[in-house]
Enzyme design. Structure first.
Site, short mmCIF file in Angstrom:
data_model
loop_
_atom_site.label_atom_id
_atom_site.label_comp_id
_atom_site.label_asym_id
_atom_site.label_seq_id
_atom_site.Cartn_x
_atom_site.Cartn_y
_atom_site.Cartn_z
CG ASN A 113 -9.38 -16.02 16.94
OD1 ASN A 113 -9.73 -14.85 16.82
ND2 ASN A 113 -10.23 -17.03 17.10
CE LYS A 165 0.75 15.31 2.51
NZ LYS A 165 0.38 14.28 3.48
CE LYS A 167 -1.41 13.39 7.28
NZ LYS A 167 -1.32 12.04 6.71
CE LYS A 191 -3.06 9.23 -1.60
NZ LYS A 191 -3.00 9.90 -0.27
CG ASN A 192 -9.42 13.44 -1.78
OD1 ASN A 192 -10.47 12.86 -1.98
ND2 ASN A 192 -9.28 14.72 -2.09
CG ASP A 193 -2.94 13.21 3.05
OD1 ASP A 193 -2.13 14.07 3.43
OD2 ASP A 193 -2.66 12.00 2.98
CD GLU A 194 -3.14 9.64 5.29
OE1 GLU A 194 -2.78 9.96 4.13
OE2 GLU A 194 -2.53 10.01 6.30
CG HIS A 286 -3.50 5.66 1.95
ND1 HIS A 286 -3.17 5.41 3.26
CD2 HIS A 286 -2.70 6.67 1.54
CE1 HIS A 286 -2.22 6.26 3.64
NE2 HIS A 286 -1.91 7.04 2.62
CG HIS A 320 0.37 4.13 -0.65
ND1 HIS A 320 0.87 5.38 -0.46
CD2 HIS A 320 -0.82 4.31 -1.31
CE1 HIS A 320 0.05 6.29 -0.96
NE2 HIS A 320 -0.99 5.66 -1.48
CE LYS A 328 5.39 11.14 5.82
NZ LYS A 328 4.53 12.33 5.75
#
Ligand code: CAP
Ligand code: MG
Ligand code: MG
Length: 485
Positions: A113, A165, A167, A191-194, A286, A320, A328
């Site tokens: 809050n 990629k 993605k 890894k799989n992307d998010e 992630h 991460h 980037k």
């Protein structure tokens, strides 16, 4: 003006949440928090800080008749304030928090809050400090990067990874093909992307099945172990667990798969569920969505350091932590490297606090020995894990490419992390396999202490990668701006 001069301006309600004479705040009863904040002009810093302490512990905006002597003992206390820097220190009796080590409950208090209160114009939780008595109540990491290094037989360099990629949008067979190309190019970790989940064009079970096939093929051809981090984030508990079980029943070797969780959008309950149900699996946090809270220009939220410390407390094997502005995403060495070191080390210097991740008294001789060993970058806590919370590894990703590997390592000052480069591999002019080879070669150049351009003279894939990622004026400008910072 000194903050003590403001004591007389507090009303009885606010007085109950301030104790500038609290000297025993490190006696083990309190979790400490330091907020940067700017109050609504109609309140001075101490009045507003008291309102924050109230709302983030036992109180509300008025003194209530239902208070008891015991409930008052649970009041959070403002124990220090820096008027110039707009920083306040608040001590939280950690008996406030749900038992059995619940991170979600703590965050509901301290960045719940209060972030919406009218009394503040800016409120950012900069750092937290956990006493040993509290640390031992929380899981902490179980399967760590040290276990992954043992499995992969990869030491003294970053674990080299990619994110598939585009993605999203590949079929399960196409997805696995890209994994194969990266692994045969010499990469360790995919890894799989998010957002990867159970989309109709890439059904989860088929994706897992094809990745297993691709991994088996790549392991056979390279005689090197490989790891895949599967995104198990899902709509509900049962669905998340069923994805974990699909992976565990697909024939993967222990150590060859990790569980990725979108910790911000799936939530801390998902993170802690996975940690407790699967202590033998690398838990990959992630942080998609963290920017709403952590970006340096955001006046309201919490720091990357705070997010990362709670991830370690909750038991993530890695999270991460950002590229310190090299890649980037927005970020700075001050933010990202402070966070990375705090989750990696046995003792970490934060923005405000120095955190020892030990679960035993600091005066224990062995703990002091462990600190020195850690500083010597030895693997610690493997046989002493009961003495402290194991390391959580930085996962370094976001706009990186082989040209930026050394600039980041130079800022980080360590290679004890996983790096995942998406475009940095798959945008390579000769495709994914060449992109992986370029990444491996750039890491070889670093470990051999050879200038990357020199090394590229005899490594074609690296030469092509350097040419591609530095040819566009935009990239050249970004790369050079890194040198300046
Ligand atoms: C990187 C990435 C990661 C971001 C997350 C992406 O891809 O897969 O999710 O790095 O940011 O989707 O952008 P690229 P952070 O390598 O192609 O940039 O690590 O800062 O949380
Ligand atoms: Mg192919
Ligand atoms: Mg991504």
């Amino acid at each position: 003006m000194k903050v003590e001069d403001l004591l007389s301006t507090l009303n009885p309600h606010q007085e109950a949440y301030v104790n500038l004479n609290l000297t025993n705040f490190k006696n083990g009863e309190y979790m400490l928090a330091a907020f940067h904040f700017i109050s609504n002009p109609r309140l001075n810093i101490l009045q507003a800080a008291a309102e924050i302490a109230a709302e983030s512990s036992t109180g509300t905006n008025f003194l209530v008749n239902t208070e008891t002597a015991f409930s008052r003992e649970m009041n959070a206390l403002v124990y220090k304030a820096d008027i110039e820097k707009n920083i306040v220190w608040i001590a939280y009796p950690w008996r406030l928090f749900d038992r059995r080590g619940n991170v979600q409950n703590i965050l509901t208090y301290i960045v719940g809050n209060v972030l919406g209160m009218k009394e503040i114009v800016a409120l950012k939780l900069l750092d937290v400090w956990f006493p040993q008595t509290m640390i031992e109540q929380y899981d902490g990491p179980s399967y760590t990067i040290d276990d992954m290094r043992k499995y992969l037989n990869v030491y003294d360099r970053p674990i080299l990874g990619t994110i598939i990629k585009p993605k999203i949008g590949l079929t399960s067979a196409e997805y696995a093909e890209v994994c194969y190309d990266f692994w045969v190019g010499g990469g360790d970790f995919v890894k799989n992307d998010e957002p990867q989940a159970n989309q109709d064009f890439c059904p989860y079970d088929k994706m897992v099945y094809h990745v297993k096939e691709a991994m088996d093929k790549a392991v056979k051809e390279t005689a090197r172990k490989k790891v895949h981090s599967f995104n198990v984030s899902a709509s509900d508990y049962d669905e998340m667990i069923s994805r974990c079980e699909i992976i565990r029943n697909a024939g993967f070797e222990k150590g060859s798969y990790a569980f990725l969780i979108d910790g911000i959008t799936a939530g801390w309950m998902a993170v802690q569920t996975l940690r407790r149900k699967y202590p033998d699996v690398f838990l990959h946090f992630h942080r998609a969505g963290h920017g709403a809270f952590t970006r340096p220009e955001n006046p309201i939220g919490f720091s990357v350091l705070v997010l990362s410390k709670f991830a370690r407390l909750a038991g993530a094997s890695g999270i991460h932590t950002g590229t310190a502005g090299v890649g980037k995403m927005a970020g700075t060495p001050e933010e990202d490297i402070t966070a990375a070191n705090n989750i990696l080390r046995f003792v970490g210097k934060g923005h405000i606090f120095e955190q020892a991740w030990s679960t035993i008294p600091q005066n224990d001789d062995d703990a002091i020995r462990l600190v020195h060993e850690d500083l010597a970058h030895h693997v610690i806590l493997s046989d002493d894990s009961w003495r402290g919370m194991k390391k959580c590894c930085p996962i370094i990703s976001g706009g990186l490419n082989p040209v930026l590997l050394k600039p980041f390592i130079d800022i980080m000052g360590s290679t004890d992390f996983i790096t995942t480069m998406g475009a940095g591999c798959h945008a390579h002019p000769k495709g994914t396999k060449a992109g992986a080879m370029a990444l491996v070669q750039s890491c070889e150049a670093y470990t051999k202490n050879i200038d990357i351009n020199e090394y590229a003279k005899t490594h074609e894939e690296l030469r092509e990668s350097i040419e591609f990622f530095t040819k566009k004026p935009k990239d050249v400008e970004n790369a050079h701006s890194v040198e300046k910072c």
